[in-house]
Design an enzyme around this catalytic site. Structure first.
Site, mmCIF file in Angstrom:
data_model
loop_
_atom_site.group_PDB
_atom_site.id
_atom_site.type_symbol
_atom_site.label_atom_id
_atom_site.label_comp_id
_atom_site.label_asym_id
_atom_site.label_seq_id
_atom_site.Cartn_x
_atom_site.Cartn_y
_atom_site.Cartn_z
ATOM 1 C CD GLU A 172 8.070 62.699 -55.654
ATOM 2 O OE1 GLU A 172 9.105 62.535 -54.800
ATOM 3 O OE2 GLU A 172 7.558 63.907 -55.820
ATOM 4 C CG ASP B 188 12.522 60.879 -55.081
ATOM 5 O OD1 ASP B 188 13.299 61.948 -55.368
ATOM 6 O OD2 ASP B 188 12.316 60.792 -53.886
ATOM 7 C CD GLU C 92 14.623 65.144 -55.225
ATOM 8 O OE1 GLU C 92 13.737 64.878 -54.204
ATOM 9 O OE2 GLU C 92 15.197 64.238 -55.387
#
Length: 411
Positions: free
Chosen positions: A263, A293, A350
Site C-alpha cells: 500500500e 492508500d 476504510e
C-alpha cells in the site's frame, strides 16, 4: 433555560423578530439584533462579544460570511439561518470552524422553536474540566531504534479487511507497533517520524515482512488463504535492492507473491523517476498487488491511476465517516466504485465504524471494507484466536440488526 448573550443577524424584519422572540422563550438572558453585517459588527464592538449568533448569509451590504470573518473574535458559536442551498450551507459550516468559531448547526428557514432548542441543548460546549498538563513526549534516538530492531521489539499488528456482504476475511493490513521495555506498546505516531528521519524504513519493512510471512505461511497450511498488505513509503521505491530483499523473503517463506499487497500512501508524492517506476513494475511482475492508500485526499489521484500499475485503491475514511451527514459522499463513493470497476481494480472502504455506515456501503455496492466495526488492529496471537473463533463470519443482515451485539472485540 439558556442564560447566555445572543445576536440575531437577519435582514428580514419579521423573521428577525421571530428569532428574537424564540430566544427569549428559551430563556436567553440578552438578545441583540441587527439587519446587516456592518450594523452587527458595530454593535458588538460597542457592547462586547456574544455567546451565540443566529446568522443569515445573504444580505445587502456586508453579508454573513464577511461579518463572521471580521467579527470572529466577538462570537463564541454560530447557528446558521439561511435559505441557501444545503451544499453551500455545509461548506459555510466548515468555514465557520476554520475561523475559530464553534458551529452549532444549521437551523434553516423558516426557524422552528424545537429545532433551535435542540441545537442549543445538544451542541453548546460544556465547561472544560481542568486536566493535568500532558507529559512531554520523549522521542527515541537512533541508538534506541537499532537496539529495538536488534531485540525484535518491533512487532506486527493486524487489521482485517472483510467481505461486506458475507463477513468473510479477505486479508489483513500489517501495521507496526513497538513493544519497548519500560514504555509499553508504542503506536506509529511515536516512532515513525524518527524511523523516517534516520532512513530505517526498509529495516522496519523487512522486520514486518519476516514476521508477517511466517504467520501467513502457517495460516495457509491451516487453510486460511489471506492477502497480507504492507505499507510502503514512496521514498522506498528509490532503493532497487529492496525488491531483491522482498523476493528473497517470499522465496524463503514459500508464500505466493500474489498474496502480498503493498500500500502506497496517496498523500506522499511518488517521484517521477525511472527507479521508482521500475520498482513498481518489478513488484507487479513478481505477482504482488499494489494499492493506492487514502485515495481522494493526496496528490493527483486520477493522474496516478492512469500512470501507475495499481491493482487496488483504498478510499480515505473521511468519505465513510461523512456518509450519513454529507449526501455528496454517497455520490463520490458510487463514482469511485464505477471508476474502480472500469479499471479492473479492487476498491476497499476504510474507516467503517457503525452499522449504519456498513448498511449504506452494502446498498451502494461496496464489497470490501475495513474498520473498527469489524476489528481493531491486534497482535498476532489475538488475531489467530479471532480468526479461529470465526466471529468475523457474519452476514450483512447481522450487521444491520440493531439487537445484534459484538461478541468479541480486541482493542
Amino acid at each position: 433555560m439558556f442564560p447566555f448573550r445572543a445576536l440575531v443577524l437577519e435582514d428580514h424584519a419579521f423573521q428577525r423578530a421571530v428569532a428574537v422572540n424564540m430566544l427569549h422563550q428559551l430563556g436567553c438572558g440578552e438578545v441583540l439584533e441587527a439587519a446587516d453585517g456592518a450594523e452587527a459588527l458595530l454593535l458588538l464592538q460597542n457592547t462586547g462579544p456574544v455567546d451565540v449568533a443566529l446568522c443569515d448569509l445573504q444580505m445587502n451590504g456586508m453579508d454573513g460570511l464577511e461579518f463572521m470573518r471580521k467579527a470572529n473574535s466577538f462570537i463564541g458559536s454560530v447557528i446558521l439561518c439561511s435559505e441557501l442551498a444545503p451544499d453551500l450551507r455545509r461548506t459555510v459550516m466548515q468555514i465557520i470552524a476554520m475561523l475559530g468559531i464553534n458551529p452549532l448547526g444549521d437551523a434553516g428557514k423558516p426557524l422552528q422553536l424545537r429545532r433551535l432548542q435542540v441545537l442549543l441543548e445538544n451542541r453548546l460546549p460544556l465547561p472544560k474540566p481542568m486536566l493535568p498538563a500532558p507529559l512531554a513526549l520523549e522521542l527515541p534516538n537512533e541508538d534506541a531504534l537499532f537496539e529495538g530492531f536488534g531485540r525484535s521489539e518491533f512487532v506486527p499488528f493486524l487489521q482485517p479487511k472483510l467481505d461486506l456482504a458475507t463477513g468473510q476475511v479477505k486479508g489483513v493490513e500489517v501495521l507496526a507497533r513497538w513493544l519497548r521495555p519500560g514504555k509499553g506498546l508504542l503506536p506509529p505516531s511515536v516512532f515513525m517520524p524518527v524511523i523516517e528521519r534516520y532512513g530505517l524504513l526498509d529495516v522496519l519493512l523487512s522486520e514486518l515482512l519476516a514476521s508477517g510471512l511466517a504467520l501467513q505461511r502457517k495460516l495457509l497450511q491451516q487453510g486460511h488463504s489471506l492477502e497480507f498488505s504492507y505499507n510502503l513509503h514512496a521514498s522506498q521505491l528509490e532503493n532497487c535492492y529492496l525488491i531483491q530483499r522482498i523476493q528473497a523473503l517470499l522465496k524463503y517463506h514459500g508464500v505466493p507473491a500474489g498474496k502480498i499487497v503493498f500500500e502506497l500512501t496517496e498523500s506522499a508524492q511518488i517521484e517521477d523517476s525511472a527507479t521508482s517506476l521500475e520498482s513498481l513494475v518489478r513488484l507487479r511482475m513478481m505477482g504482488c498487488g499494489l494499492s493506492i492508500d487514502d485515495f481522494g485526499i493526496g496528490f493527483s489521484s486520477l493522474r496516478r491511476l492512469c500512470q501507475l500499475p495499481f491493482t487496488e485503491m483504498k478510499l480515505d475514511a473521511e468519505f465513510v465517516h461523512s456518509l450519513t451527514a454529507q449526501p455528496r459522499s454517497s455520490a463520490v463513493i458510487e463514482s469511485t466504485l464505477v471508476l474502480a470497476k472500469s479499471l479492473g481494480i479492487t476498491l476497499v472502504m476504510e474507516g467503517v465504524e457503525t452499522r449504519e455506515q456498513h448498511q449504506e456501503l452494502v446498498a451502494l455496492g461496496c464489497s470490501v471494507g475495513q474498520g473498527y466495526l469489524y476489528a481493531r488492529p491486534m497482535g498476532v496471537s489475538a488475531f489467530v484466536d479471532w480468526l479461529g473463533q470465526g466471529i468475523h463470519s457474519r452476514t450483512s443482515h447481522e450487521y444491520s440488526n440493531p439487537f445484534y451485539r459484538e461478541p468479541y472485540l480486541i482493542c
